[in-house]
Each structure stands twice: as C-alpha cells, then as structure tokens.
Design an enzyme around this catalytic site. Structure first.
Site, PDB file in Angstrom:
ATOM      1  N   ASP A   1      65.098   7.927   7.642  1.00 53.44           N
ATOM      2  CA  ASP A   1      65.675   7.722   6.312  1.00 53.44           C
ATOM      3  C   ASP A   1      65.936   9.090   5.688  1.00 53.44           C
ATOM      4  O   ASP A   1      65.062   9.957   5.694  1.00 53.44           O
ATOM      5  CB  ASP A   1      64.665   6.925   5.471  1.00 53.44           C
ATOM      6  CG  ASP A   1      65.287   6.396   4.198  1.00 53.44           C
ATOM      7  OD1 ASP A   1      65.618   5.209   4.158  1.00 53.44           O
ATOM      8  OD2 ASP A   1      65.451   7.188   3.244  1.00 53.44           O
TER       9      ASP A   1
ATOM     10  N   ASP B   1      71.138   4.717   3.822  1.00 55.61           N
ATOM     11  CA  ASP B   1      70.878   5.968   4.534  1.00 55.61           C
ATOM     12  C   ASP B   1      69.755   5.783   5.546  1.00 55.61           C
ATOM     13  O   ASP B   1      69.050   6.713   5.866  1.00 55.61           O
ATOM     14  CB  ASP B   1      70.535   7.077   3.545  1.00 55.61           C
ATOM     15  CG  ASP B   1      69.304   6.742   2.723  1.00 55.61           C
ATOM     16  OD1 ASP B   1      68.988   5.546   2.616  1.00 55.61           O
ATOM     17  OD2 ASP B   1      68.665   7.665   2.205  1.00 55.61           O
TER      18      ASP B   1
END
Ligand code: C2E
Ligand code: MG
Ligand code: MG
Length: 507
Positions: free
Chosen positions: A124, A167
């Site tokens: 992430d 993301d």
C-alpha cells in the site's frame, strides 16, 4: 474413417492452427440427435443426414454454416474482450481484485509442490491520498501506473501481480523454499520506489508499506491469508511506513484487542463513560489562574483510560466526531458554570482532532453551543496539532478563518517536536503556540534550552502568544518566566483533575 470416428477428426481439425476460418459440416448415417449435438459441441457448424444430402441443400448448408461461423467468431472475440475487462485493472493493466482472488484460491487448492511456501504480499502506498489531493487525480493515476511498472520490473514475471483497488497492490510469490526469498523481492521493490517519480514535471517521492502472510505457516485459507497480510501491512504503516512486516500470531491478538476496544468505544458515549479532566493554566508573570485545558478520560471497565490508548482508534473509526462534539459541549457547559461563580472570567482550551476539522457542520455546532451556554467566544481556545495543518486544504483554511471570525482563539499544540514549520505560523490564523512537554522536560539541557530560547524569540517577534506545557519543577518554571513565556501548565501547578476537584480547589 476406419481408424478414428468423426468427432475425433473434428476435434483434431479444430485444434490445428489453420482451422480458424473453416466452417465444418458433418455428414452421417446416424439419426441420433445426441450425436448431432456432440458434433456441434466439438466445433461443427451443421449436421446433415447423408440420405438427405442434395446439391442445393448442401450448398445452402455451406452458406448457413459460414454465416454461423462468422457470428460464432464474433461472439468468441467479444467474450475474450469481456473476460479481459472483467479480470484486468483498466488503469495499470494488472490483474484486478476478482482475478487475484481466483488465482489465490487456485494456487492454494493446487497445493504447492515439495512443501513449497507461498507469500501473499500486500503493498500500500504511503500518503497516496496527499498526492491525489495536492496534484490532482491525473497525476495520481500516472503515479499508480509508474509504480506498477517499477514493481513489475522487480518480479520474474510468473507471479500474480494485481491492483486490488486505490493504491493497494497484491503479489503472490509462489514456490518459495525459504521466506528469505520474499524478503529479498520485497526489499527490492521498496528500493525501486526510492528514486523520485517525475510526473508532469513534478518530482514526487513515494514509499510503500508491505505486509506479508505465509501459506501454510500462517493459514491455509485464502480469506484468512488476505486478512493476515492486511494486519501485517497495517503494522508496517504503524512502524513508520516504508517497511516490510510479516504477520505474527501476536499481531492477531493485538488486532483483536483493538477491535474489541473499538466495539466498546462505539457504545461509550451512550453509556456515559467519558469524563473530562481539567488542567489549570497560569499566567507566568503573576502566577494567576487564567483558565483550563479540557482533557478527555474514558472509564473503561472501571479503569480510567488516557487519550493515547483510545483516541487513535476513535479517529480511525470516525467515532471521534461524536466524542469531539461531546467534549465541546461538556467543556462549554463547565466553563460557563464556573464563570458564573468566579469573579475573573476563565478560559477553556479544547483539543480538536484532524478528523473533526473535516466535519462540515462542526462550525455551526460550535456556534450553537456558544449560544446555548452563553460563553464569550474569546474565552474558548481550540487546540490543534501540525498534523491537522499538514493535511489542510481550502476547506480547512476556511474553517479556521470562520472560527476566528466567530471570535474564538486558535492554538498550535505540541510545538517544537514535529515539523514546527514557520509557514504554518504564517499561513494560519494562530494566536498561541504551545511548546511541547517533551521540550520543557529537557529544558535543563543546554541544547534544548537554546532551542526553547530561539523558539520564544521568534514567536515573540511575530506577536504569537506562548504557553509552556509540562512545567514539572521550579527550575523549568523560572526558565519560562525568564523567557517571558505568557502562560504555563504542568504537574508543578497540578495534574489534570476532575471537575469536582477543580471546583473545590480553584474556583
Ligand atoms: P496535549 O493536548 O498536549 O495535552 C497535554 C498532555 O500533557 C496531557 O496528557 C497532560 O496530562 C500532559 N501533561 C500536563 N502537564 C504535564 C507535566 O507536567 N508533565 C508531563 N509529563 N505531562 C503533562 P493527556 O491528558 O494524556 O492527553 C494526551 C493528548 O491527548 C493531549 O495532548 C491531546 O493531544 C489529546 N487529547 C486529550 N483530550 C482530548 C480531546 O478531548 N480531544 C482530542 N482530539 N484530543 C485530546
Ligand atoms: Mg492540548
Ligand atoms: Mg500538547
């Protein structure tokens, strides 16, 4: 066809590389509908009985078969396209969440050979939202694409690499004989991200946090592995980002503990379990009481909990908005009651969390509470930390400006340990800076003393009032007095105490 039957031949033709443009009609003596059906399934376009074949009929069948074949091809192509769309992330071209989960289940059901392990890796990006907010979504999208490319270059190419959404990326590293392989690959990934990205001429620094769960060591279930990798990733973020973290049993215990606390926290307001303690604040030149800072406590299973142990959980789950409103209401009610009995008008300092600032109706709430308890706005100081200002946008600036227009005061809390940015003092309507406890506690050290002196000179030259926090002894008090610091609070005067104690000792 003495050696093979028609269906076998049909399958063979369909498997041959040149068959793509060939329509096939089967001729047979058999009248069995099952056979006709089997021929169509194996790739024939039509099936005729030999006894029924005539010139014109065959010609018609060929025409129809060709047309049907073209249609079938079109259908096949659009199916392939739909399949790609359904399984692919359109931005990066990587696998998407759906196909990732399918692949994960498949690699687990197939059971890796030779006791090999599998590392489920979640990645992430750190503070990606900040990039999106400051540079816009186009830059954010381009960054995701470039990240995907750099990560791909660190892989051999046979791993499943997917973008799960936003993301968040995931990689299945399979056939591992030692976990070190996963460490090596993920370290390579983190260092590949170290070189700044250049997007539309903007230099962007981006790091990532990685969480890893191992099959079969941590779990043999796909869903559980994903959950564990997620917990490990969360831990990596907490360790300070740009980190790799493996899932450990003990994390699971902590996760459960956190989860339970959150569940209790949700009901705490209705169960009336929060209390405010108040810490007196003094004018240092006269040692006169000027007001209090309200500090929240939680009576959790009969033990008083301090904000550090639950505020972050309240922020993550969003409950902070309700808790924060309760703090505002309770503090205003309290100061109003005390001021009715006191000859001097005392002020109240209320801490605001960065999450609360995003609450669009907070300002109206503050206004209505000031009216309800009839408190003069200049007696109310809202304390915020630099984290709030770091995440600020036009709306937050508007919030602070409106708060000032209302007549309330704004303090910057915990100054001197974090960013301590001069531009924040310049860009936001800040009345007071609170020098952090950590600095005042070390004020006997020569270096820290010089730092505090410098900070005070700078703040005084731009007319910002100063409050020293954490005055624990006579010597820090006298230093603060020498430096002309306006106000102070700390154990030297008193620890934060409950409202009853304040009333009997200070009002
Ligand atoms: P803060 O706003 O910087 O509050 C000062 C902290 O320093 C308080 O910790 C206080 O008990 C402690 N302190 C005061 N004098 C001394 C001293 O002489 N020595 C030492 N070592 N410590 C001293 P507390 O109450 O645990 O609060 C911690 C933080 O939690 C606060 O830091 C504030 O950021 C946050 N907080 C507290 N109440 C609220 C609230 O109602 N809402 C929000 N959003 N945050 C809160
Ligand atoms: Mg404070
Ligand atoms: Mg502070």
């Amino acid at each position: 066809m003495p050696q093979r039957d028609g269906i076998e031949l049909l399958l063979e033709i369909r498997r041959a590389p040149l068959d793509n443009s060939v329509a096939i009609i089967m001729l047979s003596n058999s009248e069995e509908p099952a056979l006709a059906l089997e021929c169509v399934r194996a790739g024939a376009q039509d099936f005729l009985l030999k006894s029924e074949v005539t010139g014109p009929r065959l010609e018609r069948a060929i025409l129809h078969s060709r047309a049907r074949f073209v249609l079938e091809q079109k259908l096949h192509n659009s199916f392939q396209k739909a399949k790609v769309l359904a399984e692919q992330d359109s931005l990066t071209g990587l696998a998407n969440r759906y196909s990732f989960e399918e692949a994960l289940s498949a690699s687990i059901t197939q059971k890796p050979r030779d006791n090999a392990k599998l590392a489920l890796t979640l990645l992430d990006l750190d503070n990606f939202k900040f990039i999106n907010d400051t540079h816009g979504h186009d830059v954010g999208d381009e960054l995701l694409k470039q990240v995907a490319k750099r990560v791909s270059n660190c892989l051999r190419g046979n791993e499943v690499f997917a973008r799960l959404g936003g993301d968040e990326f995931a990689i299945i590293l399979s056939n591992l004989h030692t976990i070190d392989n996963a460490t090596r690959v993920t370290k390579r990934i983190l260092s590949s991200l170290e070189v700044p990205f250049i997007i539309s001429g903007i230099d962007i620094k981006m790091s990532a946090s990685i969480g890893i769960a191992i099959y079969p060591d941590n779990s043999v279930e796909a869903i559980e592995l994903l959950k564990f990798a997620d917990i490990a990733m969360y831990r990596a973020k907490k360790l300070g980002r740009n980190q790799i973290c493996y899932f450990e049993e003990e994390m699971q215990a902590q996760f459960l503990q956190r989860y339970q606390t959150e569940a209790y926290l949700i009901g705490a307001l209705t169960r009336n379990e929060f209390v405010l303690h108040y810490q007196p604040i003094y004018q240092l030149s006269t040692n006169k009481l000027t007001g209090f800072e309200a500090l929240i406590r939680w009576d959790y299973k009969n033990t008083l909990q301090y904000p550090l142990s639950f505020l972050e959980i309240a922020e993550c789950s969003g409950i902070i908005n309700d808790i924060g409103r309760w703090v505002i209401q309770q503090s205003l009610y309290q100061i109003s009651a005390w001021n009715l009995e006191n000859s001097e008008q005392l002020s109240i300092a209320i801490n605001l969390s960065p999450i609360q600032i995003k609450d669009k109706s907070l300002l109206a709430f503050i206004k209505s509470m000031l009216t309800q308890y009839n408190v003069a706005p200049h007696l109310v100081e809202f304390e915020l930390t630099e984290t709030t200002l770091l995440e600020s946008n036009n709306e937050t600036i508007e919030f602070f400006t409106s708060l000032k227009q209302l007549g309330c005061m704004i303090s910057l809390d915990d100054f001197g340990i974090g960013f301590s940015s001069l531009s924040h003092l310049h860009n936001f309507p800040i009345d007071t800076v609170k020098i952090d406890t950590a600095l005042i506690l070390k004020s006997h050290e020569a270096n820290t003393k010089r730092l505090i002196t410098g900070i005070c000179r700078m703040l005084q030259s731009i007319d910002i009032a100063i409050v020293a926090e954490g005055i624990e002894n006579e010597s820090s008090l006298s230093l603060c007095q020498q430096l002309d610091i306006d106000r102070g609070q700390g154990y030297f005067y008193t620890k934060p105490v409950d409202a009853l104690t304040i009333k009997s000792n200070f009002i």
